[in-house]
Every structure is written in C-alpha cells, then in structure tokens.
Design a protein around this motif. Sequence first.
Motif, PDB file in Angstrom:
ATOM      1  N   PHE A   1       0.853  -1.180   0.000  1.00  0.00           N
ATOM      2  CA  PHE A   1       0.000   0.000   0.000  1.00  0.00           C
ATOM      3  C   PHE A   1       0.897   1.241   0.000  1.00  0.00           C
ATOM      4  O   PHE A   1       1.732   1.417  -0.852  1.00  0.00           O
ATOM      5  N   PHE A   2       0.778   2.119   0.964  1.00  0.00           N
ATOM      6  CA  PHE A   2       1.593   3.334   0.990  1.00  0.00           C
ATOM      7  C   PHE A   2       2.955   3.100   1.630  1.00  0.00           C
ATOM      8  O   PHE A   2       3.848   3.921   1.495  1.00  0.00           O
ATOM      9  N   GLU A   3       3.101   1.993   2.357  1.00  0.00           N
ATOM     10  CA  GLU A   3       4.312   1.752   3.150  1.00  0.00           C
ATOM     11  C   GLU A   3       4.534   2.964   4.065  1.00  0.00           C
ATOM     12  O   GLU A   3       3.663   3.298   4.838  1.00  0.00           O
ATOM     13  N   MET A   4       5.648   3.677   3.962  1.00  0.00           N
ATOM     14  CA  MET A   4       5.860   4.832   4.844  1.00  0.00           C
ATOM     15  C   MET A   4       5.661   6.158   4.110  1.00  0.00           C
ATOM     16  O   MET A   4       6.084   7.204   4.574  1.00  0.00           O
ATOM     17  N   ALA A   5       4.995   6.119   2.966  1.00  0.00           N
ATOM     18  CA  ALA A   5       4.832   7.314   2.138  1.00  0.00           C
ATOM     19  C   ALA A   5       3.513   8.027   2.445  1.00  0.00           C
ATOM     20  O   ALA A   5       2.593   7.459   3.031  1.00  0.00           O
ATOM     21  N   SER A   6       3.440   9.282   2.008  1.00  0.00           N
ATOM     22  CA  SER A   6       2.222  10.072   2.138  1.00  0.00           C
ATOM     23  C   SER A   6       1.459  10.185   0.827  1.00  0.00           C
ATOM     24  O   SER A   6       0.293  10.561   0.831  1.00  0.00           O
ATOM     25  N   TYR A   7       2.141   9.862  -0.302  1.00  0.00           N
ATOM     26  CA  TYR A   7       1.520  10.013  -1.617  1.00  0.00           C
ATOM     27  C   TYR A   7       1.773   8.763  -2.466  1.00  0.00           C
ATOM     28  O   TYR A   7       2.887   8.232  -2.495  1.00  0.00           O
ATOM     29  N   LEU A   8       0.719   8.335  -3.123  1.00  0.00           N
ATOM     30  CA  LEU A   8       0.784   7.211  -4.052  1.00  0.00           C
ATOM     31  C   LEU A   8       0.475   7.750  -5.444  1.00  0.00           C
ATOM     32  O   LEU A   8      -0.647   8.195  -5.715  1.00  0.00           O
ATOM     33  N   GLY A   9       1.479   7.746  -6.314  1.00  0.00           N
ATOM     34  CA  GLY A   9       1.306   8.301  -7.650  1.00  0.00           C
ATOM     35  C   GLY A   9       1.385   7.228  -8.716  1.00  0.00           C
ATOM     36  O   GLY A   9       2.116   6.245  -8.566  1.00  0.00           O
ATOM     37  N   SER A  10       0.614   7.410  -9.786  1.00  0.00           N
ATOM     38  CA  SER A  10       0.620   6.460 -10.891  1.00  0.00           C
ATOM     39  C   SER A  10       0.596   7.195 -12.220  1.00  0.00           C
ATOM     40  O   SER A  10      -0.067   8.225 -12.346  1.00  0.00           O
ATOM     41  N   VAL A  11       1.305   6.639 -13.195  1.00  0.00           N
ATOM     42  CA  VAL A  11       1.180   7.048 -14.589  1.00  0.00           C
ATOM     43  C   VAL A  11       0.967   5.790 -15.418  1.00  0.00           C
ATOM     44  O   VAL A  11       1.726   4.818 -15.299  1.00  0.00           O
ATOM     45  N   TRP A  12      -0.069   5.826 -16.247  1.00  0.00           N
ATOM     46  CA  TRP A  12      -0.335   4.759 -17.201  1.00  0.00           C
ATOM     47  C   TRP A  12       0.024   5.273 -18.582  1.00  0.00           C
ATOM     48  O   TRP A  12      -0.424   6.347 -18.983  1.00  0.00           O
ATOM     49  N   TYR A  13       0.841   4.512 -19.304  1.00  0.00           N
ATOM     50  CA  TYR A  13       1.283   4.977 -20.621  1.00  0.00           C
ATOM     51  C   TYR A  13       1.163   3.854 -21.638  1.00  0.00           C
ATOM     52  O   TYR A  13       1.564   2.716 -21.395  1.00  0.00           O
TER      53      TYR A  13
ATOM     54  N   SER B   1       5.995   8.338  -2.153  1.00  0.00           N
ATOM     55  CA  SER B   1       6.820   9.496  -1.810  1.00  0.00           C
ATOM     56  C   SER B   1       6.193  10.310  -0.685  1.00  0.00           C
ATOM     57  O   SER B   1       4.978  10.258  -0.445  1.00  0.00           O
ATOM     58  N   ASN B   2       7.046  11.082  -0.029  1.00  0.00           N
ATOM     59  CA  ASN B   2       6.598  12.091   0.924  1.00  0.00           C
ATOM     60  C   ASN B   2       6.761  13.505   0.367  1.00  0.00           C
ATOM     61  O   ASN B   2       6.557  14.478   1.087  1.00  0.00           O
ATOM     62  N   ASP B   3       7.114  13.597  -0.904  1.00  0.00           N
ATOM     63  CA  ASP B   3       7.372  14.896  -1.533  1.00  0.00           C
ATOM     64  C   ASP B   3       6.456  15.058  -2.748  1.00  0.00           C
ATOM     65  O   ASP B   3       6.756  14.590  -3.839  1.00  0.00           O
ATOM     66  N   LEU B   4       5.335  15.741  -2.550  1.00  0.00           N
ATOM     67  CA  LEU B   4       4.353  15.896  -3.626  1.00  0.00           C
ATOM     68  C   LEU B   4       4.920  16.690  -4.794  1.00  0.00           C
ATOM     69  O   LEU B   4       4.688  16.330  -5.961  1.00  0.00           O
ATOM     70  N   CYS B   5       5.645  17.748  -4.510  1.00  0.00           N
ATOM     71  CA  CYS B   5       6.201  18.579  -5.583  1.00  0.00           C
ATOM     72  C   CYS B   5       7.163  17.783  -6.459  1.00  0.00           C
ATOM     73  O   CYS B   5       7.171  17.932  -7.689  1.00  0.00           O
ATOM     74  N   LEU B   6       7.955  16.923  -5.837  1.00  0.00           N
ATOM     75  CA  LEU B   6       8.904  16.107  -6.604  1.00  0.00           C
ATOM     76  C   LEU B   6       8.168  15.085  -7.462  1.00  0.00           C
ATOM     77  O   LEU B   6       8.566  14.831  -8.610  1.00  0.00           O
ATOM     78  N   VAL B   7       7.097  14.490  -6.935  1.00  0.00           N
ATOM     79  CA  VAL B   7       6.313  13.539  -7.724  1.00  0.00           C
ATOM     80  C   VAL B   7       5.765  14.219  -8.977  1.00  0.00           C
ATOM     81  O   VAL B   7       5.877  13.701 -10.091  1.00  0.00           O
ATOM     82  N   LYS B   8       5.180  15.400  -8.806  1.00  0.00           N
ATOM     83  CA  LYS B   8       4.620  16.122  -9.958  1.00  0.00           C
ATOM     84  C   LYS B   8       5.711  16.509 -10.957  1.00  0.00           C
ATOM     85  O   LYS B   8       5.510  16.404 -12.176  1.00  0.00           O
ATOM     86  N   LYS B   9       6.857  16.929 -10.439  1.00  0.00           N
ATOM     87  CA  LYS B   9       7.964  17.302 -11.321  1.00  0.00           C
ATOM     88  C   LYS B   9       8.424  16.114 -12.150  1.00  0.00           C
ATOM     89  O   LYS B   9       8.637  16.229 -13.370  1.00  0.00           O
ATOM     90  N   GLU B  10       8.568  14.948 -11.510  1.00  0.00           N
ATOM     91  CA  GLU B  10       9.043  13.771 -12.231  1.00  0.00           C
ATOM     92  C   GLU B  10       7.994  13.253 -13.215  1.00  0.00           C
ATOM     93  O   GLU B  10       8.341  12.749 -14.291  1.00  0.00           O
ATOM     94  N   MET B  11       6.724  13.378 -12.871  1.00  0.00           N
ATOM     95  CA  MET B  11       5.686  12.987 -13.821  1.00  0.00           C
ATOM     96  C   MET B  11       5.725  13.860 -15.069  1.00  0.00           C
ATOM     97  O   MET B  11       5.549  13.372 -16.190  1.00  0.00           O
ATOM     98  N   GLU B  12       5.962  15.152 -14.885  1.00  0.00           N
ATOM     99  CA  GLU B  12       6.057  16.043 -16.034  1.00  0.00           C
ATOM    100  C   GLU B  12       7.292  15.750 -16.864  1.00  0.00           C
ATOM    101  O   GLU B  12       7.240  15.753 -18.100  1.00  0.00           O
ATOM    102  N   LEU B  13       8.418  15.462 -16.211  1.00  0.00           N
ATOM    103  CA  LEU B  13       9.624  15.089 -16.937  1.00  0.00           C
ATOM    104  C   LEU B  13       9.417  13.792 -17.716  1.00  0.00           C
ATOM    105  O   LEU B  13       9.898  13.641 -18.843  1.00  0.00           O
ATOM    106  N   LEU B  14       8.672  12.871 -17.118  1.00  0.00           N
ATOM    107  CA  LEU B  14       8.371  11.623 -17.802  1.00  0.00           C
ATOM    108  C   LEU B  14       7.528  11.883 -19.051  1.00  0.00           C
ATOM    109  O   LEU B  14       7.799  11.337 -20.124  1.00  0.00           O
ATOM    110  N   ARG B  15       6.519  12.721 -18.910  1.00  0.00           N
ATOM    111  CA  ARG B  15       5.662  13.038 -20.062  1.00  0.00           C
ATOM    112  C   ARG B  15       6.467  13.657 -21.193  1.00  0.00           C
ATOM    113  O   ARG B  15       6.272  13.333 -22.368  1.00  0.00           O
ATOM    114  N   GLU B  16       7.403  14.538 -20.847  1.00  0.00           N
ATOM    115  CA  GLU B  16       8.206  15.201 -21.874  1.00  0.00           C
ATOM    116  C   GLU B  16       9.181  14.240 -22.557  1.00  0.00           C
ATOM    117  O   GLU B  16       9.541  14.430 -23.713  1.00  0.00           O
TER     118      GLU B  16
END
Length: 259
Positions: free
Chosen positions: A189-201, A242-257
């Motif tokens: 599940f979340f383990e020790m994280a605060s955010y669970l993020g997913s990208v389907w491609y 992750s515990n860093d929401l801003c970093l998750v969003k940044k990496e998702m955008e980098l992945l999209r690019e």
Amino acid sequence: MNNLSGQLSLHFTPKREKTRLVNCKQVPPLKAGRALYLDDSNKATVYLVETSGGMVSGDDNQVDVTLDEGSHVCLIPQSALKIYPSTSDRASTLKTTVEVGKNAVLEWLPETTIPFQDAIFHSETNVSLTSESTFFYGEILSSGREKSNESFRYKRVKTAMKIYVDGVCQCFDSTNLNWSEVAPQQIGFFEMASYLGSVWYFSPETDHINLQELLSSFEKSKNHRVGAATLDGGLIHFRWLSNDLCLVKKEMELLRESL
C-alpha cells in the motif's frame, strides 16, 4: 443539503488542422475551459474545473472523454480534488470513461485526490484504446491532510482503473483502503509514504522505451521511490511512493516530456 450529480462530456475531432472541442456538455459542478492552442501543433489543451470546492457524501460525478481519429488533447485539472467527511455511509463517487481513437493522443496530467478524515470515496476509470492510440494518464492519491493530522483517517477509499486495447482488457488495477481494516503503511500500500502516484502509458512505440534509462533519471531515497512495469500488450505502469508531492509532480512532467 442537496447532493450534486456533475456531468462533463467532451468530444474532440480534428478540423482545419487543429483538434477541436466539437461537443461539450457541462452539468455543475463540473466545467471545462475552452480549447487552447499553446504551440504550433494541432494539440488542444483544456482545463478541467470542479466549481464546488470538493465532493461531499453522496455526490456523484461522471466524466466522459472521446477523441476521434487523429486528435491530440491535453487535459489539465485546475486543482486538487477534495473529498469531505461522510456524514453517513454514502460515498462520494467519480466515474470516468475515456475513448481514444486510432492515431489519437491523450495526455491527462495528474492532480491530487485528498480524502479528509471520515471521507468515503469510490472512483472508477474505464479506458478504451486502439493499438495505434497514445495515452498518458497521471493520478496522485494523498494520505489525507497531513497538517491537520488526518493522514489515513478516511473511512474508505476505493479506486479501479481498467484499460482496454482493441477490446481486450490489458489492465485492471484496484485499490481498496479501509482505515479500520487495513494499515495503509504496510507493504503493498503506501508503506511509509504520504503520496501514491501512478502514470499509465501506452503507445505503438512502447517496445522502444528503455525503462532502466528512464528510471535512472529519477531521484531515489528512503522517502521517495519510483518503479515501472511493462504489462502484456505494451502498456507501461509507473508508480511513485513518496513524501514529496512537488517532486512527484515534477518527475511525472519530466516523464511526459521524455516519452
């Protein structure tokens, strides 16, 4: 208080060298902005808006998105989705249906779903693709309002993602979190994280993607992890803990690019 049943139906098709939003049905609190053209491509960018400020117990939202052959669309939620406490056993529900035609491209950028203490939230997403579609879909589930000491204090969160390619189900991913029955910090599940993020491609070119090279560009630490898996049929699933929401969003955008 009366419950809300929002509806948003968007239909895109190519016309005059641009992807046009040819049909837009809106029932509050769901709305969509007009199609914007932010570069020299035919891509239509549309912002999605939830005007009520959040979903309460018993609210039921329905979103339908259709891309005709050759369309290119980017959908951007304007803000996080807040799920307010349930005053009964009634859930706040969100059902999303997506159809992406041949040689069409849909990019659905992520925002965060935030369940408040005692919230009940059910969401279901059904996606239909062709073998020549391209699909990028991001989502982020928060553990709750951390600053209000509400992490994992919701009553229940259930999500389901189903993706079909040429009518064949390539993915059924389900999450069922019940505060009274499941310790979300446990393995799986979340383990020790605060955010669970997913990208389907998915795209016709997924066979040429080097996952190890992509993953090596992301930050790795005890509080931020990302992995990926290739499913049958060429679908790729990326997941963040992750515990860093801003970093998750940044990496998702980098992945999209980079895809």
